[in-house]
Design a protein around this motif. Sequence first.
Motif, short mmCIF file in Angstrom:
data_model
loop_
_atom_site.label_atom_id
_atom_site.label_comp_id
_atom_site.label_asym_id
_atom_site.label_seq_id
_atom_site.Cartn_x
_atom_site.Cartn_y
_atom_site.Cartn_z
N VAL A 143 9.36 -6.87 -10.75
CA VAL A 143 10.10 -8.08 -10.36
C VAL A 143 10.71 -7.83 -8.98
O VAL A 143 11.72 -7.14 -8.84
N TRP A 144 10.08 -8.38 -7.98
CA TRP A 144 10.44 -8.02 -6.61
C TRP A 144 11.80 -8.52 -6.18
O TRP A 144 12.39 -8.02 -5.23
N ARG A 145 12.30 -9.53 -6.87
CA ARG A 145 13.64 -10.01 -6.48
C ARG A 145 14.73 -9.10 -7.04
O ARG A 145 15.89 -9.22 -6.64
N SER A 146 14.39 -8.25 -7.97
CA SER A 146 15.41 -7.38 -8.57
C SER A 146 15.92 -6.37 -7.54
O SER A 146 15.16 -5.69 -6.87
N ALA A 147 17.23 -6.26 -7.51
CA ALA A 147 17.83 -5.30 -6.57
C ALA A 147 17.57 -3.87 -7.00
O ALA A 147 17.73 -2.95 -6.20
N ASP A 148 17.19 -3.67 -8.26
CA ASP A 148 16.92 -2.31 -8.72
C ASP A 148 15.49 -1.87 -8.44
O ASP A 148 15.14 -0.72 -8.67
N LEU A 149 14.65 -2.78 -7.99
CA LEU A 149 13.26 -2.40 -7.74
C LEU A 149 13.12 -1.87 -6.32
O LEU A 149 13.32 -2.59 -5.35
N GLN A 150 12.79 -0.60 -6.22
CA GLN A 150 12.55 0.00 -4.90
C GLN A 150 11.20 0.71 -4.96
O GLN A 150 11.06 1.88 -4.65
N TYR A 151 10.21 -0.03 -5.40
CA TYR A 151 8.95 0.55 -5.83
C TYR A 151 7.95 0.70 -4.70
O TYR A 151 7.25 1.69 -4.59
N ASN A 152 7.87 -0.31 -3.87
CA ASN A 152 6.87 -0.27 -2.80
C ASN A 152 7.12 -1.45 -1.87
O ASN A 152 8.05 -2.22 -2.06
N ILE A 153 6.22 -1.59 -0.89
CA ILE A 153 6.41 -2.66 0.08
C ILE A 153 5.80 -3.97 -0.46
O ILE A 153 4.79 -4.44 0.04
N GLY A 154 6.44 -4.50 -1.47
CA GLY A 154 6.10 -5.85 -1.91
C GLY A 154 7.11 -6.80 -1.28
O GLY A 154 7.74 -6.45 -0.27
N SER A 155 7.26 -7.96 -1.86
CA SER A 155 8.23 -8.88 -1.29
C SER A 155 8.84 -9.76 -2.37
O SER A 155 8.13 -10.27 -3.24
N ALA A 156 10.14 -9.91 -2.30
CA ALA A 156 10.80 -10.90 -3.15
C ALA A 156 10.39 -12.27 -2.61
O ALA A 156 10.46 -12.50 -1.41
N VAL A 157 9.94 -13.13 -3.49
CA VAL A 157 9.41 -14.41 -3.01
C VAL A 157 10.53 -15.43 -2.82
O VAL A 157 11.37 -15.63 -3.70
N ASN A 158 10.49 -16.03 -1.66
CA ASN A 158 11.39 -17.11 -1.30
C ASN A 158 10.97 -18.34 -2.13
O ASN A 158 9.80 -18.71 -2.15
N ALA A 159 11.91 -18.96 -2.84
CA ALA A 159 11.57 -20.04 -3.76
C ALA A 159 10.92 -21.22 -3.04
O ALA A 159 10.04 -21.90 -3.60
N ALA A 160 11.31 -21.46 -1.79
CA ALA A 160 10.69 -22.58 -1.05
C ALA A 160 9.22 -22.26 -0.79
O ALA A 160 8.34 -23.14 -0.91
N ALA A 161 8.94 -21.00 -0.47
CA ALA A 161 7.56 -20.58 -0.23
C ALA A 161 6.76 -20.69 -1.53
O ALA A 161 5.62 -21.16 -1.54
N SER A 162 7.40 -20.29 -2.60
CA SER A 162 6.74 -20.32 -3.90
C SER A 162 6.38 -21.75 -4.28
O SER A 162 5.29 -22.03 -4.78
N ALA A 163 7.31 -22.67 -4.04
CA ALA A 163 7.08 -24.08 -4.39
C ALA A 163 5.90 -24.63 -3.60
O ALA A 163 5.02 -25.32 -4.14
N MET A 164 5.85 -24.30 -2.30
CA MET A 164 4.77 -24.85 -1.48
C MET A 164 3.43 -24.21 -1.84
O MET A 164 2.39 -24.86 -1.81
N TYR A 165 3.49 -22.92 -2.18
CA TYR A 165 2.25 -22.26 -2.62
C TYR A 165 1.74 -22.94 -3.89
O TYR A 165 0.55 -23.24 -4.04
N ALA A 166 2.67 -23.19 -4.82
CA ALA A 166 2.29 -23.79 -6.10
C ALA A 166 1.70 -25.19 -5.89
O ALA A 166 0.70 -25.56 -6.52
N LEU A 167 2.31 -25.94 -4.98
CA LEU A 167 1.78 -27.29 -4.72
C LEU A 167 0.37 -27.19 -4.13
O LEU A 167 -0.53 -27.95 -4.51
N GLY A 168 0.22 -26.24 -3.22
CA GLY A 168 -1.11 -26.02 -2.63
C GLY A 168 -2.13 -25.64 -3.68
O GLY A 168 -3.29 -26.06 -3.63
#
Lengths: 539, 279
Positions: free
Chosen positions: A89-114
Amino acid sequence: MTSTVGPDPCDLYPRSYSDTTFQDLCAAAFAAMAELMPGHDLPRVPGWDGATAYAQLLDRYGHLPRSGTTDPRALVREMSTDLMSGTTVWRSADLQYNIGSAVNAAASAMYALGLDLNVFLISDGQAGNAMMAERAVGTILAELAGVPPEHAGGVFTFGGTGTILYAIKTGIRKCAPESVVSGLPADIAVMVTEDAHFSHEAAADWLGLGTDQLIVAPAGPVRTTDVAAAEYLLRSRIEAGSRIATIVINGGTTYDHTIDDIAAFAELRDRLVEDYDLNYRPHLHVDSVIGWAWLFMTDQDPTLPDLAVTDVASRSIRLQADRIAQIRLADSWGVDFHKGVGGCPVDCSYVQFNDRRDLARLRKGGARTTSLHQLADEFSSLSPVDYTLETSRSGGKALAALAALHSLGSTGYRTLLARLVDVSCYFRALLATAVDIEVLNADSLGFCTMLRLRPPGDLGATEIDHYQHDFFAWDNNSRMNRNGGGVVYSYSGSYRRRDGGAGPALKFYPTSPHTTDEQMRGAVHLLLRRKAEFDRATR
Amino acid sequence: MCRLADEGRFEAFEIFGGAAFDLLRGQRDPPDIDVAMLGDASSALERQSSLANNPAFSNVTPVGEYWVHLRRQIWVFRATWRPHMLVDVSVMDHTNEAHFDVETVVWHFPELVYTDPFGSLDTEPGVRLVSDIAVENPVLLINRALKVSAKYGHPAQEAEILWILNTLADRAITWWPDDAFHGRSAHDRFLRHLAEATLRSERPAWLLDLCHRSGVLAARLPALATRVTKASGIISQMASQTTVESFWATADAIVRLPSTQWRDYDAARHDVARPEGRT
């Protein structure tokens, strides 16, 4: 007469956009997530037992049912529970696993619409105005890099590897335009760096270049690529009759976020052309899929007064920004919006050409036999499919990236990046007080920290290496994979140290905007506590 | 507490640590009181200025910066209240984390209630760790350990105090950062705390001996540690001093170097860098 058994399949293809089935099913999926994670901030979706449950899952989902479900909500709920378990879960502050990304909800919404509208980013004949999202992202990136937007251009692609494929392919087309017809000549060489991501080699391989055709430029003491050594290797290769298609340099390596001296390599590129009277110009690509984010820091007040960071972090940000600012001198560079502060769902990569005419070299029409008649290109005014690697490209990535950029603005990105660098500086300062821990990249300007634990007793180098592995395996199995609380970090089996040697290291890679000093303090305390437990258990 | 609130015109504050512990156990008029209040740099300046213009207070120092947890900033100043009581005021935007149980006792105004999360008030005073000391400035922690040990430590607890000091000394031996506060200032504070703790302790020789055996002296004052190792009677000689000045004058005489620089930050660091400096 035919009889229908089961639900009407058309129910799953709603034509209305108010109260749609899609929204309803998304709500069901998120309800399942909320049920799994009522306390919100878990670094992994719980319920994962590793490989032990895979056979059962395959049995449950690996057979096609004769009739579809009568309850799609239940299906989505079940699938969410079964198949999301164990996901980081990339938004979790406890996750320091790798270079992923916490997803910005606005980006997520537009991706989903696309995704729901199924936007094919092929041509405006199919994608309509969504084509402009790609253009707009390119314009913003050009402005950030200080390149006139009307000169630059680029395309979204599937990932960082895709950006490298573009770079190498463009270089090949520049130095060997005949390759489009006759295939890859044997005299083509590509330079990569010692600390490059493995995808550089993979991309070369996919393009038909053998490893013999790769020139690996060594790193200097602080892991930036040694320009003089690179020059020697390139000259030797040219004098031996090779054509240098592409020079790929570091624009933020995976662990240390090292950015090479881009200006020096650009100058070297031009000098090689002049000295050897080359009839092509080697293509200089900066693998900046991580380092691009420091472009947000380049044209601001050098004292960074708007960022609440320490002097150490401020200095580090400034140095890194000065390095990436030279990216305008390169020919192309990559951006992973799905890494670090990018804030977009994977995959969401973009390759930017500072001279958009380079894209034209990739036109599929370059080969006599290629025709795009299947795509009705003659009815589209914008048709990136002419030169993209992928034919089918989702419009979601361009929409997501644009939404991320506009929803945060440069101030938002600056704040998020500064926070990650700042908490990492703090983390390293805390680690400096712990005698049982050695930070391997204390001089890194980025936000990933690599460290080794000092085992008790007087052990040899190989045993110390094994200790890192065994400790991580123990902590991973007994705590991290089970959501046992606290930081979830990762491991590299072959981290390249400053002394040139390579070996195992523990990797702490914060990427969540929610990461705070307290999290980093907690991470150090937990690490030391776990080490003490491990040492007691294995003594 | 009410008198302090009234005369200091404090609306909300806490007395914490040793003073709260002592007052709540019935001791009257402690020599110094640690007071904490919520606020930032500007409110610290306001408070300081208000006390400086308040006839009930004297010798109000300027607001200084202090960092806890390495970089969590707080603002501090000191004032003298009533003829001899020192009030150390800390202005901070958070609740501080204490490391020793007596430090966790907090007395709140205006509620006039106290919190004692580790039940310290119900037990014999002592030196008991209640939170992790692994990742803090080791020199500042040594200073606090010395202060608490001088006041509440007793030989029955020797093993625990020795372990704490030894753990911190192991870290302090390499703790020479360029950071002005965490480096030089922390070292200067160490010099002050070492002298004051020795003078304040009921068992000054025992405390100094603990500093030596734990490696604290070797970590921060290697020149002195070398002399203590080589010659007997030095500990008792220093422990018999009655003022900070005579404490350091005695130490200077023992070390027998041409100047007092041996205890300065740069000189001590230099000494550590030379292996022969730590024989």
